[in-house]
Motif scaffolding. Structure first.
Motif, PDB file in Angstrom:
ATOM      1  N   ARG A 246     -11.830   2.531  -1.742  1.00 50.70           N
ATOM      2  CA  ARG A 246     -12.845   2.422  -0.689  1.00 50.70           C
ATOM      3  C   ARG A 246     -12.658   3.473   0.409  1.00 50.70           C
ATOM      4  O   ARG A 246     -13.599   3.803   1.108  1.00 50.70           O
ATOM      5  CB  ARG A 246     -12.809   1.034  -0.059  1.00 50.70           C
TER       6      ARG A 246
ATOM      7  N   SER B  28      -3.780  -4.651  -7.785  1.00 51.41           N
ATOM      8  CA  SER B  28      -5.239  -4.532  -7.969  1.00 51.41           C
ATOM      9  C   SER B  28      -5.940  -4.434  -6.619  1.00 51.41           C
ATOM     10  O   SER B  28      -6.833  -3.604  -6.425  1.00 51.41           O
ATOM     11  CB  SER B  28      -5.795  -5.740  -8.730  1.00 51.41           C
ATOM     12  N   ARG B  29      -5.531  -5.281  -5.681  1.00 48.34           N
ATOM     13  CA  ARG B  29      -6.125  -5.260  -4.341  1.00 48.34           C
ATOM     14  C   ARG B  29      -5.865  -3.921  -3.652  1.00 48.34           C
ATOM     15  O   ARG B  29      -6.762  -3.317  -3.073  1.00 48.34           O
ATOM     16  CB  ARG B  29      -5.558  -6.403  -3.499  1.00 48.34           C
ATOM     17  N   VAL B  30      -4.631  -3.436  -3.753  1.00 46.26           N
ATOM     18  CA  VAL B  30      -4.256  -2.177  -3.127  1.00 46.26           C
ATOM     19  C   VAL B  30      -5.079  -1.024  -3.698  1.00 46.26           C
ATOM     20  O   VAL B  30      -5.616  -0.186  -2.959  1.00 46.26           O
ATOM     21  CB  VAL B  30      -2.748  -1.901  -3.322  1.00 46.26           C
ATOM     22  N   LYS B  31      -5.242  -1.001  -4.996  1.00 44.17           N
ATOM     23  CA  LYS B  31      -6.000   0.076  -5.630  1.00 44.17           C
ATOM     24  C   LYS B  31      -7.482   0.016  -5.229  1.00 44.17           C
ATOM     25  O   LYS B  31      -8.100   1.056  -4.993  1.00 44.17           O
ATOM     26  CB  LYS B  31      -5.844   0.009  -7.146  1.00 44.17           C
ATOM     27  N   ARG B  32      -8.024  -1.186  -5.108  1.00 43.71           N
ATOM     28  CA  ARG B  32      -9.415  -1.319  -4.655  1.00 43.71           C
ATOM     29  C   ARG B  32      -9.568  -0.798  -3.230  1.00 43.71           C
ATOM     30  O   ARG B  32     -10.530  -0.099  -2.903  1.00 43.71           O
ATOM     31  CB  ARG B  32      -9.866  -2.790  -4.724  1.00 43.71           C
ATOM     32  N   GLN B  33      -8.599  -1.138  -2.368  1.00 44.97           N
ATOM     33  CA  GLN B  33      -8.650  -0.667  -0.977  1.00 44.97           C
ATOM     34  C   GLN B  33      -8.555   0.864  -0.905  1.00 44.97           C
ATOM     35  O   GLN B  33      -9.252   1.486  -0.115  1.00 44.97           O
ATOM     36  CB  GLN B  33      -7.527  -1.302  -0.159  1.00 44.97           C
TER      37      GLN B  33
ATOM     38  N   GLU C 125       0.829  -1.207   0.000  1.00 46.58           N
ATOM     39  CA  GLU C 125       0.000   0.000   0.000  1.00 46.58           C
ATOM     40  C   GLU C 125       0.865   1.260   0.000  1.00 46.58           C
ATOM     41  O   GLU C 125       0.624   2.195  -0.752  1.00 46.58           O
ATOM     42  CB  GLU C 125      -0.944   0.010   1.216  1.00 46.58           C
TER      43      GLU C 125
ATOM     44  N   ASP D 149      -1.756  -8.741  -9.127  1.00 44.27           N
ATOM     45  CA  ASP D 149      -2.923  -9.001  -8.276  1.00 44.27           C
ATOM     46  C   ASP D 149      -2.865  -8.183  -6.988  1.00 44.27           C
ATOM     47  O   ASP D 149      -3.878  -7.649  -6.533  1.00 44.27           O
ATOM     48  CB  ASP D 149      -3.031 -10.491  -7.944  1.00 44.27           C
ATOM     49  N   THR D 150      -1.673  -8.093  -6.419  1.00 43.87           N
ATOM     50  CA  THR D 150      -1.518  -7.296  -5.197  1.00 43.87           C
ATOM     51  C   THR D 150      -1.816  -5.833  -5.490  1.00 43.87           C
ATOM     52  O   THR D 150      -2.511  -5.158  -4.708  1.00 43.87           O
ATOM     53  CB  THR D 150      -0.092  -7.438  -4.619  1.00 43.87           C
TER      54      THR D 150
END
Length: 194
Positions: free
Chosen positions: A193, A185-190, A151, A182-183
């Motif tokens: 939010r 993508s997850r970081v950007k989604r978080q 992050e 993939d990591t």
């Protein structure tokens, strides 16, 4: 293309270029166009030219044993691209450098830069300031790669280089900051939010 470089030189708080210095620089820096995916440098070749990016985007990377690309540097307008070790030492490069977009550059060789250093103070001042900035950026990146979370790596990258986030796809940015796609993508989604 040279006018973009003359504008760039103003950032270094140096005296205005004389007409004689402009002529020297125009002779020294060769305008060149690269098509998307065209190489400036391939691993195994000696880096004979450094490129000032006038228009477009480039990337410098190594290729791992399994064929994966590891991003070392990304560059856009007003940035430099080349393998400094190979350029200075005359050794084969371990990196590939290619155009990510259709790109216009000004190319300069090491002997020509050394000659310009003797004839123009502004090139020496530019190189001194670039070396300082490059050293600081490399230390920040090294510290981040050693100790930052995914992050934090992405947040720092996006804060320092917002233009690169828009110009390069996620898999390239992920490789540059040292995380998987993939990591990232997850970081950007978080982050969205929050």
């Amino acid at each position: 293309m040279h006018e973009a470089f003359f504008e760039y030189l103003k950032k270094f708080n140096c005296p205005l270029l004389s007409e004689e210095e402009k002529v020297l620089i125009k002779k020294a820096f060769i305008p060149t166009k690269l098509r998307k995916r065209q190489y400036l440098l391939q691993a195994g070749d000696q880096c004979k030219n450094f490129a000032f990016i006038v228009k477009g985007a480039m990337r410098q990377y190594s290729v791992g044993d399994k064929g994966s690309e590891h991003m070392i540097r990304l560059g856009v307008e007003g940035w430099w691209m080349g393998d400094r070790e190979s350029w200075v030492m005359g050794t084969p490069s371990v990196y590939n450098i290619d155009a990510w977009e259709d790109t216009e550059v000004l190319l300069v060789t090491r002997p020509v830069v050394l000659e310009l250093l003797r004839k123009t103070a502004i090139i020496g001042e530019m190189m001194r300031q670039l070396d300082e900035r490059n050293n600081m950026a490399n230390l920040r990146r090294l510290t981040s790669s050693i100790s930052a979370t995914a992050e934090k790596k992405y947040a720092d990258f996006a804060a320092c280089y917002p233009g690169l986030v828009e110009r390069f796809p996620q898999h390239i940015i992920a490789s540059y900051i040292g995380v998987t796609k993939d990591t990232l993508s997850r970081v950007k989604r978080q982050l969205l939010r929050k």
